[in-house]
Write a protein that holds these residues in place. Structure first.
Motif, mmCIF file in Angstrom:
data_model
loop_
_atom_site.group_PDB
_atom_site.id
_atom_site.type_symbol
_atom_site.label_atom_id
_atom_site.label_comp_id
_atom_site.label_asym_id
_atom_site.label_seq_id
_atom_site.Cartn_x
_atom_site.Cartn_y
_atom_site.Cartn_z
ATOM 1 N N SER A 67 0.833 -1.205 0.000
ATOM 2 C CA SER A 67 0.000 0.000 0.000
ATOM 3 C C SER A 67 0.867 1.255 0.000
ATOM 4 C CB SER A 67 -0.923 0.013 1.215
ATOM 5 O OG SER A 67 -1.803 -1.069 1.174
ATOM 6 N N LEU A 68 1.917 1.248 0.822
ATOM 7 C CA LEU A 68 2.828 2.386 0.871
ATOM 8 C C LEU A 68 3.565 2.556 -0.454
ATOM 9 C CD1 LEU A 68 4.167 4.630 2.536
ATOM 10 C CD2 LEU A 68 5.872 2.937 3.239
ATOM 11 N N LEU A 69 3.982 1.460 -1.067
ATOM 12 C CA LEU A 69 4.690 1.529 -2.335
ATOM 13 C C LEU A 69 3.814 2.106 -3.435
ATOM 14 C CD1 LEU A 69 7.237 0.778 -3.999
ATOM 15 C CD2 LEU A 69 6.105 -1.405 -4.462
ATOM 16 N N VAL A 70 2.565 1.687 -3.491
ATOM 17 C CA VAL A 70 1.652 2.196 -4.519
ATOM 18 C C VAL A 70 1.435 3.695 -4.335
ATOM 19 C CG1 VAL A 70 -0.750 2.122 -5.294
ATOM 20 C CG2 VAL A 70 0.510 0.010 -4.974
ATOM 21 N N MET A 71 1.234 4.147 -3.115
ATOM 22 C CA MET A 71 1.023 5.575 -2.876
ATOM 23 C C MET A 71 2.282 6.384 -3.177
ATOM 24 S SD MET A 71 -2.046 5.902 -2.326
ATOM 25 C CE MET A 71 -1.978 7.644 -2.065
ATOM 26 N N ALA A 72 3.454 5.857 -2.831
ATOM 27 C CA ALA A 72 4.700 6.572 -3.099
ATOM 28 C C ALA A 72 4.951 6.668 -4.599
ATOM 29 C CB ALA A 72 5.860 5.867 -2.404
ATOM 30 N N LEU A 73 4.702 5.599 -5.332
ATOM 31 C CA LEU A 73 4.897 5.628 -6.783
ATOM 32 C C LEU A 73 3.914 6.572 -7.464
ATOM 33 C CD1 LEU A 73 5.692 1.903 -7.601
ATOM 34 C CD2 LEU A 73 7.261 3.843 -7.552
ATOM 35 N N ALA A 74 2.683 6.605 -6.997
ATOM 36 C CA ALA A 74 1.694 7.519 -7.579
ATOM 37 C C ALA A 74 2.094 8.971 -7.331
ATOM 38 C CB ALA A 74 0.316 7.237 -6.998
#
Length: 114
Positions: A67-74
């Motif tokens: 979840s953190l990775l998806v938000m950081a990439l976005a």
């Protein structure tokens, strides 16, 4: 050929979004572990309030990291774009200038409302 690839890419993104949206909307559930509530969603069969499956501590940690990775990439993708493409909703701000109308020098105002 380029237009066809663009259409296929758009279709794949639409299918990906529809799958993500349906997974998040149709399968959310809560796990109660040590007094903490873990809310997440993935396809499963069972009631939402009391799921019939469980996850290990490592699986919960993986869910949090993804979840953190998806938000950081976005966020990174939104910031890396060129500034002229970063219009988001309203477009770039340009101050309005009216060169055809002279500025008034006398302070006029409307009559008071009753």
């Amino acid at each position: 050929m380029r237009k066809r690839l663009k259409n296929i890419g758009a279709l794949l993104l639409l299918v990906l979004f529809a799958g993500y949206w349906s997974c998040v909307t149709l399968f959310p559930h809560v796990h109660r572990i040590d007094g903490l509530l873990y809310v997440h969603s993935h396809p499963y069969s069972g009631p939402a309030g009391n799921p019939t499956h469980s996850h290990s501590a490592q699986q919960f940690q993986l869910i949090a990291h993804l979840s953190l990775l998806v938000m950081a990439l976005a966020t990174l993708a939104a910031l890396v774009r060129r500034p002229e493409e970063r219009t988001f909703l309203f477009g770039p701000f340009r101050p309005a200038r009216r060169s055809f109308a002279p500025m008034r020098s006398c302070p006029l105002r409307a009559p008071p409302c009753l």
